[in-house]
Design an enzyme around this catalytic site. Sequence first.
Site, PDB file in Angstrom:
ATOM      1  N   ASN A 168       0.891  -1.159   0.000  1.00 21.53           N
ATOM      2  CA  ASN A 168       0.000   0.000   0.000  1.00 21.53           C
ATOM      3  C   ASN A 168       0.938   1.219   0.000  1.00 21.53           C
ATOM      4  O   ASN A 168       1.577   1.511   1.002  1.00 21.53           O
ATOM      5  CB  ASN A 168      -0.877  -0.048   1.242  1.00 21.53           C
ATOM      6  CG  ASN A 168      -1.993   0.961   1.275  1.00 21.53           C
ATOM      7  OD1 ASN A 168      -2.612   1.145   2.316  1.00 21.53           O
ATOM      8  ND2 ASN A 168      -2.288   1.618   0.174  1.00 21.53           N
ATOM      9  N   GLN A 176      -1.868   7.061  -1.803  1.00 22.84           N
ATOM     10  CA  GLN A 176      -2.201   8.295  -1.107  1.00 22.84           C
ATOM     11  C   GLN A 176      -0.973   9.194  -1.000  1.00 22.84           C
ATOM     12  O   GLN A 176       0.163   8.712  -0.972  1.00 22.84           O
ATOM     13  CB  GLN A 176      -2.733   8.011   0.314  1.00 22.84           C
ATOM     14  CG  GLN A 176      -4.205   7.688   0.377  1.00 22.84           C
ATOM     15  CD  GLN A 176      -4.486   6.435   1.187  1.00 22.84           C
ATOM     16  OE1 GLN A 176      -3.585   5.678   1.518  1.00 22.84           O
ATOM     17  NE2 GLN A 176      -5.745   6.192   1.482  1.00 22.84           N
ATOM     18  N   ASN A 192      -6.282  11.279  -0.558  1.00 23.70           N
ATOM     19  CA  ASN A 192      -6.532  10.203  -1.502  1.00 23.70           C
ATOM     20  C   ASN A 192      -6.173  10.612  -2.927  1.00 23.70           C
ATOM     21  O   ASN A 192      -6.011  11.800  -3.233  1.00 23.70           O
ATOM     22  CB  ASN A 192      -8.001   9.771  -1.449  1.00 23.70           C
ATOM     23  CG  ASN A 192      -8.312   8.919  -0.237  1.00 23.70           C
ATOM     24  OD1 ASN A 192      -7.443   8.250   0.308  1.00 23.70           O
ATOM     25  ND2 ASN A 192      -9.563   8.942   0.200  1.00 23.70           N
ATOM     26  N   CYS A 239      -5.716   5.808   8.021  1.00 27.09           N
ATOM     27  CA  CYS A 239      -5.029   4.839   7.155  1.00 27.09           C
ATOM     28  C   CYS A 239      -3.972   4.149   7.998  1.00 27.09           C
ATOM     29  O   CYS A 239      -2.961   4.758   8.365  1.00 27.09           O
ATOM     30  CB  CYS A 239      -4.396   5.516   5.946  1.00 27.09           C
ATOM     31  SG  CYS A 239      -3.489   4.357   4.883  1.00 27.09           S
ATOM     32  N   GLY A 240      -4.206   2.887   8.307  1.00 22.94           N
ATOM     33  CA  GLY A 240      -3.301   2.171   9.190  1.00 22.94           C
ATOM     34  C   GLY A 240      -1.919   1.966   8.608  1.00 22.94           C
ATOM     35  O   GLY A 240      -0.908   2.124   9.304  1.00 22.94           O
ATOM     36  N   HIS A 249     -16.600   1.800   7.154  1.00 25.19           N
ATOM     37  CA  HIS A 249     -16.340   0.520   6.505  1.00 25.19           C
ATOM     38  C   HIS A 249     -17.602  -0.322   6.475  1.00 25.19           C
ATOM     39  O   HIS A 249     -18.396  -0.303   7.418  1.00 25.19           O
ATOM     40  CB  HIS A 249     -15.257  -0.273   7.250  1.00 25.19           C
ATOM     41  CG  HIS A 249     -13.887   0.273   7.083  1.00 25.19           C
ATOM     42  ND1 HIS A 249     -12.989  -0.214   6.153  1.00 25.19           N
ATOM     43  CD2 HIS A 249     -13.248   1.288   7.717  1.00 25.19           C
ATOM     44  CE1 HIS A 249     -11.856   0.470   6.228  1.00 25.19           C
ATOM     45  NE2 HIS A 249     -11.988   1.387   7.172  1.00 25.19           N
ATOM     46  N   ASN A 290     -15.565   2.379   2.721  1.00 30.03           N
ATOM     47  CA  ASN A 290     -14.594   1.392   2.279  1.00 30.03           C
ATOM     48  C   ASN A 290     -15.287   0.036   2.317  1.00 30.03           C
ATOM     49  O   ASN A 290     -15.900  -0.327   3.324  1.00 30.03           O
ATOM     50  CB  ASN A 290     -13.381   1.387   3.206  1.00 30.03           C
ATOM     51  CG  ASN A 290     -12.680   2.734   3.243  1.00 30.03           C
ATOM     52  OD1 ASN A 290     -11.994   3.106   2.306  1.00 30.03           O
ATOM     53  ND2 ASN A 290     -12.867   3.481   4.325  1.00 30.03           N
ATOM     54  N   GLU A 324     -11.140   0.722  -1.458  1.00 26.87           N
ATOM     55  CA  GLU A 324     -11.115   1.927  -0.637  1.00 26.87           C
ATOM     56  C   GLU A 324     -11.771   3.124  -1.322  1.00 26.87           C
ATOM     57  O   GLU A 324     -11.740   3.241  -2.553  1.00 26.87           O
ATOM     58  CB  GLU A 324      -9.670   2.294  -0.277  1.00 26.87           C
ATOM     59  CG  GLU A 324      -8.972   1.279   0.611  1.00 26.87           C
ATOM     60  CD  GLU A 324      -7.637   1.798   1.107  1.00 26.87           C
ATOM     61  OE1 GLU A 324      -7.539   3.008   1.408  1.00 26.87           O
ATOM     62  OE2 GLU A 324      -6.687   1.010   1.177  1.00 26.87           O
ATOM     63  N   CYS A 350      -5.134  -2.700   3.451  1.00 25.10           N
ATOM     64  CA  CYS A 350      -5.857  -1.601   4.102  1.00 25.10           C
ATOM     65  C   CYS A 350      -5.851  -1.873   5.594  1.00 25.10           C
ATOM     66  O   CYS A 350      -6.521  -2.799   6.065  1.00 25.10           O
ATOM     67  CB  CYS A 350      -7.285  -1.509   3.564  1.00 25.10           C
ATOM     68  SG  CYS A 350      -8.291  -0.228   4.370  1.00 25.10           S
ATOM     69  N   GLY A 351      -5.088  -1.076   6.336  1.00 23.83           N
ATOM     70  CA  GLY A 351      -4.956  -1.288   7.777  1.00 23.83           C
ATOM     71  C   GLY A 351      -6.247  -1.056   8.534  1.00 23.83           C
ATOM     72  O   GLY A 351      -6.640  -1.859   9.391  1.00 23.83           O
ATOM     73  N   SER A 352      -6.934   0.050   8.231  1.00 28.10           N
ATOM     74  CA  SER A 352      -8.204   0.315   8.916  1.00 28.10           C
ATOM     75  C   SER A 352      -9.234  -0.739   8.525  1.00 28.10           C
ATOM     76  O   SER A 352     -10.067  -1.151   9.340  1.00 28.10           O
ATOM     77  CB  SER A 352      -8.707   1.727   8.597  1.00 28.10           C
ATOM     78  OG  SER A 352      -8.966   1.895   7.214  1.00 28.10           O
ATOM     79  N   GLY A 353      -9.176  -1.216   7.271  1.00 28.94           N
ATOM     80  CA  GLY A 353     -10.079  -2.278   6.831  1.00 28.94           C
ATOM     81  C   GLY A 353      -9.834  -3.576   7.584  1.00 28.94           C
ATOM     82  O   GLY A 353     -10.778  -4.315   7.892  1.00 28.94           O
TER      83      GLY A 353
END
Length: 275
Positions: free
Chosen positions: A19, A52, A70, A79-80, A162, A193, A211, A220-223
Amino acid sequence: MTNTPAIARPFVKMHGLRNHFVIVDVRESPWTPTREEIVRICDVQAGVGADQLILIEPAKAAVAFMRILNTDGREAEACGNATRCVAWLLLEESAGDTVDVETRVGVLRCERAGPQRVRCEMGRLSMAWQDIPLASEQDTLHLAVGVGALQDAVAVNVGNPHAVFFVDDLDAVNMRLLAPLIQNDPVFPEKANIGAAEVLRPDRLRLVVYERGAGLTMACGSGACAAVFAARARKLIDGNSVTVQLPGGEVEIEITADNQAIMTGPVEYSFTGML
């Protein structure tokens, strides 16, 4: 490039599980890039290429503030993978073992977890419909939204919205076709997301995320945090620590008793240059 900043700006390109981010430190020289600049910088055909553009800005409550932009020019809340990359740069700068990074969702404590490996707080997760946000009150554990193989979502806020769908065979799901249709459903006033997750074991998930503003990404960390939280809420997994397998690699997600998410994963340097 056209529409470049008035001065040349150094950048670092890094990635977390493929990513990719273009990271620019603007603490000493403020810069607010235009939408056209953001789009061009992130375009691999015309600029540096990234999922990003990340700005490291002065902060009031931490060492630095991380701004996430973005590829479509819109700002994201969380964004993790970018958090880990920025935290690593700040840890190397200070030669310390812990660092606080301020974001739009709050101050996140990050720490070294090994060579080019970072453990980051991701904040408190919520399934309250107002927090997602949704357009109206709905059951977020079984959200009535979906297309084709993606049905019966779990809605989770990880600082950003999400929708997580659990499927039996992730390889059979055409995320590139289905996810944009769900992402633009009126139920999500700020879009969302879209994640598709397959439970492999009680302590392991496989996940793909489409995303907002970026499309399909390698990770995707937050995902990953949203997927683990959703799987726990559905009682599909047990335990507080889960490995999430993404196209670009793996992260470990912990969910604490007070619904805080903690993510541990790698960071990598790609190259440096000047904008």
